[in-house]
Write a protein that holds these residues in place. Sequence first.
Motif, PDB file in Angstrom:
ATOM      1  N   VAL A   1       0.847  -1.191   0.000  1.00 17.64           N
ATOM      2  CA  VAL A   1       0.000   0.000   0.000  1.00 17.64           C
ATOM      3  C   VAL A   1       0.881   1.238   0.000  1.00 17.64           C
ATOM      4  O   VAL A   1       1.720   1.416   0.897  1.00 17.64           O
ATOM      5  CB  VAL A   1      -0.944   0.015   1.223  1.00 17.64           C
ATOM      6  N   VAL A   2       0.688   2.087  -1.006  1.00 14.02           N
ATOM      7  CA  VAL A   2       1.452   3.328  -1.127  1.00 14.02           C
ATOM      8  C   VAL A   2       0.483   4.492  -0.981  1.00 14.02           C
ATOM      9  O   VAL A   2      -0.403   4.681  -1.821  1.00 14.02           O
ATOM     10  CB  VAL A   2       2.155   3.420  -2.499  1.00 14.02           C
ATOM     11  N   ALA A   3       0.615   5.244   0.090  1.00 12.11           N
ATOM     12  CA  ALA A   3      -0.217   6.433   0.294  1.00 12.11           C
ATOM     13  C   ALA A   3       0.513   7.639  -0.276  1.00 12.11           C
ATOM     14  O   ALA A   3       1.682   7.868   0.041  1.00 12.11           O
ATOM     15  CB  ALA A   3      -0.502   6.628   1.780  1.00 12.11           C
ATOM     16  N   ALA A   4      -0.179   8.417  -1.113  1.00 12.73           N
ATOM     17  CA  ALA A   4       0.496   9.529  -1.787  1.00 12.73           C
ATOM     18  C   ALA A   4      -0.389  10.764  -1.821  1.00 12.73           C
ATOM     19  O   ALA A   4      -1.581  10.681  -2.131  1.00 12.73           O
ATOM     20  CB  ALA A   4       0.878   9.134  -3.214  1.00 12.73           C
ATOM     21  N   TYR A   5       0.201  11.903  -1.517  1.00  7.97           N
ATOM     22  CA  TYR A   5      -0.476  13.191  -1.659  1.00  7.97           C
ATOM     23  C   TYR A   5       0.502  14.170  -2.295  1.00  7.97           C
ATOM     24  O   TYR A   5       1.554  14.478  -1.738  1.00  7.97           O
ATOM     25  CB  TYR A   5      -0.943  13.720  -0.300  1.00  7.97           C
ATOM     26  N   ASN A   6       0.157  14.623  -3.498  1.00 10.59           N
ATOM     27  CA  ASN A   6       0.992  15.574  -4.244  1.00 10.59           C
ATOM     28  C   ASN A   6       2.444  15.097  -4.335  1.00 10.59           C
ATOM     29  O   ASN A   6       3.373  15.799  -3.931  1.00 10.59           O
ATOM     30  CB  ASN A   6       0.921  16.969  -3.609  1.00 10.59           C
ATOM     31  N   GLU A   7       2.601  13.911  -4.894  1.00 10.86           N
ATOM     32  CA  GLU A   7       3.934  13.318  -5.056  1.00 10.86           C
ATOM     33  C   GLU A   7       4.274  13.106  -6.532  1.00 10.86           C
ATOM     34  O   GLU A   7       4.972  12.160  -6.888  1.00 10.86           O
ATOM     35  CB  GLU A   7       4.046  12.002  -4.289  1.00 10.86           C
ATOM     36  N   ALA A   8       3.797  13.988  -7.398  1.00  7.99           N
ATOM     37  CA  ALA A   8       4.178  13.919  -8.804  1.00  7.99           C
ATOM     38  C   ALA A   8       5.693  14.054  -8.915  1.00  7.99           C
ATOM     39  O   ALA A   8       6.308  14.891  -8.261  1.00  7.99           O
ATOM     40  CB  ALA A   8       3.492  15.035  -9.596  1.00  7.99           C
ATOM     41  N   GLY A   9       6.279  13.212  -9.759  1.00  7.29           N
ATOM     42  CA  GLY A   9       7.723  13.174  -9.890  1.00  7.29           C
ATOM     43  C   GLY A   9       8.355  12.124  -9.004  1.00  7.29           C
ATOM     44  O   GLY A   9       9.462  11.659  -9.284  1.00  7.29           O
TER      45      GLY A   9
ATOM     46  N   ASP B   1      -4.226   7.644  -3.924  1.00 11.26           N
ATOM     47  CA  ASP B   1      -4.007   9.074  -4.116  1.00 11.26           C
ATOM     48  C   ASP B   1      -4.959   9.818  -3.184  1.00 11.26           C
ATOM     49  O   ASP B   1      -6.180   9.789  -3.373  1.00 11.26           O
ATOM     50  CB  ASP B   1      -4.270   9.440  -5.581  1.00 11.26           C
ATOM     51  N   ASP B   2      -4.413  10.473  -2.188  1.00  9.36           N
ATOM     52  CA  ASP B   2      -5.223  11.116  -1.155  1.00  9.36           C
ATOM     53  C   ASP B   2      -5.660  12.512  -1.573  1.00  9.36           C
ATOM     54  O   ASP B   2      -5.350  13.507  -0.925  1.00  9.36           O
ATOM     55  CB  ASP B   2      -4.428  11.162   0.153  1.00  9.36           C
ATOM     56  N   GLY B   3      -6.402  12.589  -2.703  1.00  4.89           N
ATOM     57  CA  GLY B   3      -6.943  13.863  -3.160  1.00  4.89           C
ATOM     58  C   GLY B   3      -5.899  14.828  -3.666  1.00  4.89           C
ATOM     59  O   GLY B   3      -6.027  16.055  -3.472  1.00  4.89           O
ATOM     60  N   SER B   4      -4.868  14.317  -4.326  1.00 11.85           N
ATOM     61  CA  SER B   4      -3.797  15.190  -4.821  1.00 11.85           C
ATOM     62  C   SER B   4      -4.323  16.247  -5.779  1.00 11.85           C
ATOM     63  O   SER B   4      -5.282  16.019  -6.534  1.00 11.85           O
ATOM     64  CB  SER B   4      -2.721  14.357  -5.530  1.00 11.85           C
ATOM     65  N   THR B   5      -3.659  17.398  -5.771  1.00 15.58           N
ATOM     66  CA  THR B   5      -4.029  18.486  -6.686  1.00 15.58           C
ATOM     67  C   THR B   5      -2.996  18.660  -7.794  1.00 15.58           C
ATOM     68  O   THR B   5      -3.105  19.581  -8.597  1.00 15.58           O
ATOM     69  CB  THR B   5      -4.163  19.810  -5.903  1.00 15.58           C
TER      70      THR B   5
ATOM     71  N   ILE C   1      -5.055   1.506  -8.597  1.00 10.47           N
ATOM     72  CA  ILE C   1      -5.024   2.902  -8.154  1.00 10.47           C
ATOM     73  C   ILE C   1      -6.400   3.295  -7.627  1.00 10.47           C
ATOM     74  O   ILE C   1      -7.421   3.048  -8.265  1.00 10.47           O
ATOM     75  CB  ILE C   1      -4.624   3.857  -9.293  1.00 10.47           C
ATOM     76  N   VAL C   2      -6.408   3.907  -6.462  1.00 11.06           N
ATOM     77  CA  VAL C   2      -7.642   4.395  -5.850  1.00 11.06           C
ATOM     78  C   VAL C   2      -7.438   5.860  -5.516  1.00 11.06           C
ATOM     79  O   VAL C   2      -6.345   6.261  -5.093  1.00 11.06           O
ATOM     80  CB  VAL C   2      -7.969   3.610  -4.557  1.00 11.06           C
ATOM     81  N   ARG C   3      -8.468   6.657  -5.695  1.00 18.07           N
ATOM     82  CA  ARG C   3      -8.337   8.090  -5.414  1.00 18.07           C
ATOM     83  C   ARG C   3      -9.390   8.551  -4.417  1.00 18.07           C
ATOM     84  O   ARG C   3     -10.577   8.264  -4.577  1.00 18.07           O
ATOM     85  CB  ARG C   3      -8.468   8.905  -6.703  1.00 18.07           C
ATOM     86  N   HIS C   4      -8.959   9.253  -3.377  1.00 22.66           N
ATOM     87  CA  HIS C   4      -9.879   9.939  -2.480  1.00 22.66           C
ATOM     88  C   HIS C   4     -10.370  11.216  -3.171  1.00 22.66           C
ATOM     89  O   HIS C   4      -9.575  11.920  -3.804  1.00 22.66           O
ATOM     90  CB  HIS C   4      -9.196  10.323  -1.171  1.00 22.66           C
TER      91      HIS C   4
ATOM     92  N   GLY D   1      -5.945  12.321   4.765  1.00 28.03           N
ATOM     93  CA  GLY D   1      -4.824  12.029   5.639  1.00 28.03           C
ATOM     94  C   GLY D   1      -4.186  10.681   5.349  1.00 28.03           C
ATOM     95  O   GLY D   1      -4.800   9.795   4.750  1.00 28.03           O
ATOM     96  N   GLN D   2      -2.948  10.523   5.791  1.00 26.81           N
ATOM     97  CA  GLN D   2      -2.179   9.314   5.488  1.00 26.81           C
ATOM     98  C   GLN D   2      -2.803   8.068   6.093  1.00 26.81           C
ATOM     99  O   GLN D   2      -2.843   7.009   5.456  1.00 26.81           O
ATOM    100  CB  GLN D   2      -0.735   9.469   5.976  1.00 26.81           C
ATOM    101  N   SER D   3      -3.298   8.164   7.314  1.00 17.83           N
ATOM    102  CA  SER D   3      -3.911   6.985   7.934  1.00 17.83           C
ATOM    103  C   SER D   3      -5.134   6.528   7.158  1.00 17.83           C
ATOM    104  O   SER D   3      -5.338   5.331   6.940  1.00 17.83           O
ATOM    105  CB  SER D   3      -4.291   7.278   9.389  1.00 17.83           C
TER     106      SER D   3
END
Length: 259
Positions: A28-36, A61-65, A84-87, A92-94
């Motif tokens: 499980v990879v939690a990501a928020y605004n981690e493009a690149g 993807d935790d609602g990345s912008t 891939i799943v998107r909030h 939040g990470q948890s």
Amino acid sequence: MPDYLEALSPETVVLPSPPGITVDLTVVVAAYNEAGNIGPLIAEIAGVLRPRFAFEIICVDDGSTDATLAEAAALGEAVPELRIVRHSDRAGQSAAICTGIALARGGLVATIDGDGQNDPADIPALVDCARQAGAALVTGVRTVRHDRLSKRVASRLANAVRAGVLRDGCPDTGCGLKVFPRRAFERLPQFDGMHRYLPALFRARGAAVILRPVSHRPRVRGVSKYGNLERAALGAVDLLGVLWLTRRSRSPERVFEQR
């Protein structure tokens, strides 16, 4: 499964795993605004695990912008193990970790941060340790930190306070690299910030916890999503809540079926 997962629209889940494929391990990879960062990280995870395990990768993807979602989705053909799943918004990470685990098919789960600072090459050793020792939680401990000084100092102080209050025996609960049985995690209370307290929560359930040294890499792109003051304020409230939970938890040493 959390109620909010029931409401996921069909387009929310991108690249679902083909049915009928046996999966032993879910990463499980939690990501928020981690493009690149997210694209190279997912490709690296797949390259490390393919020779060793039947696995899937669930990127939440935790609602990345930014372009995090598009970058991950572009790996569809190169990494068929990827889901891939998107909030719809940042939770939040948890919450992202809980979403990924709720959808996981593997009996074992590995978590890893989406910023690329955790080294995927450490995952096989943690998985082997969990299988051989029968531990409920194998958690990475970063022996050398590659963060700015203020973050290292704040983290060291927070770890010392937490360890003194909870006596969980773990010097680095903030490390994102952890391996545990999915069903054991599902029995834990779920709340914002819980990922930082997994050793204490597992031990409160009578489970073994094993610490393993792991690498830590400098952040190549982007910035940390947490400020030191914000984390300290939230951590103080969480610490009191976890202390109450661990003191009120009771588990029998053994359970016997009579008939």
